[in-house]
Design a protein around this motif. Structure first.
Motif, mmCIF file in Angstrom:
data_model
loop_
_atom_site.group_PDB
_atom_site.id
_atom_site.type_symbol
_atom_site.label_atom_id
_atom_site.label_comp_id
_atom_site.label_asym_id
_atom_site.label_seq_id
_atom_site.Cartn_x
_atom_site.Cartn_y
_atom_site.Cartn_z
ATOM 1 N N THR A 124 0.891 -1.175 0.360
ATOM 2 C CA THR A 124 -0.338 0.071 0.047
ATOM 3 C C THR A 124 0.839 1.062 -0.401
ATOM 4 N N VAL A 125 0.438 2.351 -1.147
ATOM 5 C CA VAL A 125 1.076 3.681 -0.572
ATOM 6 C C VAL A 125 0.046 4.418 0.247
ATOM 7 N N VAL A 126 1.513 5.265 1.117
ATOM 8 C CA VAL A 126 0.739 6.215 2.274
ATOM 9 C C VAL A 126 1.497 7.442 2.492
ATOM 10 N N LEU A 127 0.104 8.564 2.447
ATOM 11 C CA LEU A 127 0.986 9.709 2.092
ATOM 12 C C LEU A 127 1.518 11.146 2.504
ATOM 13 N N THR A 128 2.593 10.524 3.140
ATOM 14 C CA THR A 128 2.876 11.972 4.316
ATOM 15 C C THR A 128 3.774 13.152 3.718
ATOM 16 N N ARG A 129 3.201 14.235 4.961
ATOM 17 C CA ARG A 129 4.401 15.475 4.655
ATOM 18 C C ARG A 129 5.286 14.817 4.314
ATOM 19 N N ALA A 130 6.266 15.785 3.729
ATOM 20 C CA ALA A 130 7.424 16.008 2.534
ATOM 21 C C ALA A 130 8.373 16.307 4.101
ATOM 22 N N GLY A 131 9.545 15.167 4.407
ATOM 23 C CA GLY A 131 10.558 15.841 4.776
ATOM 24 C C GLY A 131 10.182 14.830 6.498
ATOM 25 N N ASP A 132 9.051 14.168 6.084
ATOM 26 C CA ASP A 132 8.563 13.777 7.442
ATOM 27 C C ASP A 132 9.253 12.307 7.483
ATOM 28 N N THR A 133 10.597 11.246 7.746
ATOM 29 C CA THR A 133 10.787 9.582 8.061
ATOM 30 C C THR A 133 9.515 9.285 8.949
ATOM 31 N N PRO A 134 8.607 7.886 8.379
ATOM 32 C CA PRO A 134 8.572 7.106 9.475
ATOM 33 C C PRO A 134 9.746 6.235 10.767
ATOM 34 N N ASP A 135 9.264 6.185 11.188
ATOM 35 C CA ASP A 135 9.991 5.272 12.523
ATOM 36 C C ASP A 135 9.515 3.601 11.964
ATOM 37 N N GLU A 136 7.786 4.357 12.408
ATOM 38 C CA GLU A 136 7.284 2.734 12.885
ATOM 39 C C GLU A 136 6.258 2.348 11.965
ATOM 40 N N VAL A 137 5.809 1.058 11.929
ATOM 41 C CA VAL A 137 4.117 0.769 10.705
ATOM 42 C C VAL A 137 3.077 0.647 11.803
ATOM 43 N N TRP A 138 2.428 1.420 11.708
ATOM 44 C CA TRP A 138 1.430 0.762 12.518
ATOM 45 C C TRP A 138 -0.125 -0.199 11.919
ATOM 46 N N LEU A 139 -0.824 -1.213 12.379
ATOM 47 C CA LEU A 139 -1.483 -1.847 11.265
ATOM 48 C C LEU A 139 -2.554 -2.084 13.082
ATOM 49 N N SER A 140 -3.840 -2.080 12.043
ATOM 50 C CA SER A 140 -5.210 -2.388 12.604
ATOM 51 C C SER A 140 -5.991 -3.056 12.315
ATOM 52 N N PHE A 141 -7.624 -3.132 12.631
ATOM 53 C CA PHE A 141 -8.720 -2.958 11.578
ATOM 54 C C PHE A 141 -10.096 -2.599 12.256
ATOM 55 N N GLY A 142 -9.284 -1.127 13.332
ATOM 56 C CA GLY A 142 -10.388 -0.178 13.825
ATOM 57 C C GLY A 142 -10.092 -1.021 15.551
ATOM 58 N N SER A 143 -10.846 0.089 15.722
ATOM 59 C CA SER A 143 -10.488 0.662 17.185
ATOM 60 C C SER A 143 -10.920 -0.467 18.655
ATOM 61 N N PRO A 144 -10.567 -1.120 18.948
ATOM 62 C CA PRO A 144 -9.249 -0.686 20.073
ATOM 63 C C PRO A 144 -7.995 -1.118 19.774
ATOM 64 N N HIS A 145 -7.793 -1.897 19.517
ATOM 65 C CA HIS A 145 -6.555 -2.657 19.080
ATOM 66 C C HIS A 145 -5.578 -2.317 17.987
ATOM 67 N N TYR A 146 -3.909 -2.740 18.132
ATOM 68 C CA TYR A 146 -3.268 -2.322 16.475
ATOM 69 C C TYR A 146 -1.828 -3.349 17.404
ATOM 70 N N VAL A 147 -0.988 -3.523 16.602
ATOM 71 C CA VAL A 147 0.513 -3.528 16.857
ATOM 72 C C VAL A 147 0.942 -2.700 15.739
ATOM 73 N N THR A 148 2.690 -2.381 16.399
ATOM 74 C CA THR A 148 3.346 -1.560 15.728
ATOM 75 C C THR A 148 4.654 -2.522 15.806
ATOM 76 N N LEU A 149 5.208 -2.245 14.080
ATOM 77 C CA LEU A 149 6.147 -2.475 13.276
ATOM 78 C C LEU A 149 7.280 -1.536 13.346
ATOM 79 N N ASP A 150 8.840 -1.452 13.667
ATOM 80 C CA ASP A 150 9.453 -0.423 13.519
ATOM 81 C C ASP A 150 9.866 -0.977 12.243
ATOM 82 N N VAL A 151 10.045 0.133 11.486
ATOM 83 C CA VAL A 151 10.172 0.713 10.136
ATOM 84 C C VAL A 151 12.061 -0.723 9.467
ATOM 85 N N PRO A 152 12.508 -0.936 8.588
ATOM 86 C CA PRO A 152 13.439 -1.792 8.256
ATOM 87 C C PRO A 152 14.017 -1.075 8.152
#
Length: 212
Positions: free
Chosen positions: A184-212
């Motif tokens: 999938t492609v996600v848009l961010t503000r130019a200059g921002d670098t993501p540190d984590e990927v979050w995956l969820s199927f809606g509130s309230p549960h989610y998981v976090t994964l560090d960016v490789p």
């Protein structure tokens, strides 16, 4: 006098036979409506339950309950179902072009923005409902990109569909193979670098994964 009383009783049952027949259905409908009100009142509307957090290249195990309406499997209608999905981030990188979609609101990366492609490896029991999948990018200061807004509407002007499913998927059900890849492609503000990927199927549960 007894015969008259018996006749009145039989007449009352005849006159109200239809209402008596549908009374159990009315009670069931009222109970279902009350259960929905309870969900709306007490179920969190934000991502507040981080069920797993892993480092770069590791696999996160998502597990969370949801209230099934029976849209995919009528046998599960009006029941709580546990969804379990394993996910690993294969790559996160910037891209110049955007995915082609007939429902996209934009066809190029907007000025002042950057486009990041997120490649995932997923595993789930075949038949698992993966509807409402959300993939988000999060920077070190907590800025979150992607996912859904406070009203529950999708924040995907690229019109990509379900980010947990391969591009040729016709539904949101885990394939028979049990393991597959999705992007999938996600848009961010130019200059921002993501540190984590979050995956969820809606509130309230989610998981976090560090960016490789």
């Amino acid at each position: 006098m007894t015969a008259v009383a018996d006749g009145r009783e039989r007449g009352w049952w005849r006159r109200n036979a239809v209402w008596l027949a549908i009374l159990p259905l009315m009670i069931a409908a009222a109970a279902a409506a009350w259960s929905f009100r309870l969900v709306n009142l007490w179920w969190p509307t934000e991502l507040v339950d981080r069920v797993d957090s892993v480092g770069a290249g590791q696999t996160a195990h998502f597990v969370g309950e949801y209230f099934d309406l029976g849209l995919n499997d009528p046998a599960l209608a009006n029941t709580w179902v546990t969804r379990e999905v394993d996910v690993r981030v294969l790559d996160v990188r910037t891209v110049e072009g955007l995915p082609q979609s007939v429902v996209a609101q934009i066809d190029r990366v907007p000025d002042g923005s950057a486009a990041w492609r997120v490649d995932l490896d997923l595993t789930a029991e075949p038949g698992t409902d993966l509807g409402s999948c959300q993939v988000m990018l999060v920077t070190s200061d907590g800025t979150r990109y992607g996912g859904r807004g406070t009203s529950g509407t999708a924040l995907d002007p690229l019109g990509q569909g379900n980010p947990c499913m391969p591009p040729d998927a016709l539904d949101s059900i885990a394939p028979d193979a049990g393991t597959w890849q999705a992007s999938t492609v996600v848009l961010t503000r130019a200059g921002d670098t993501p540190d984590e990927v979050w995956l969820s199927f809606g509130s309230p549960h989610y998981v976090t994964l560090d960016v490789p």
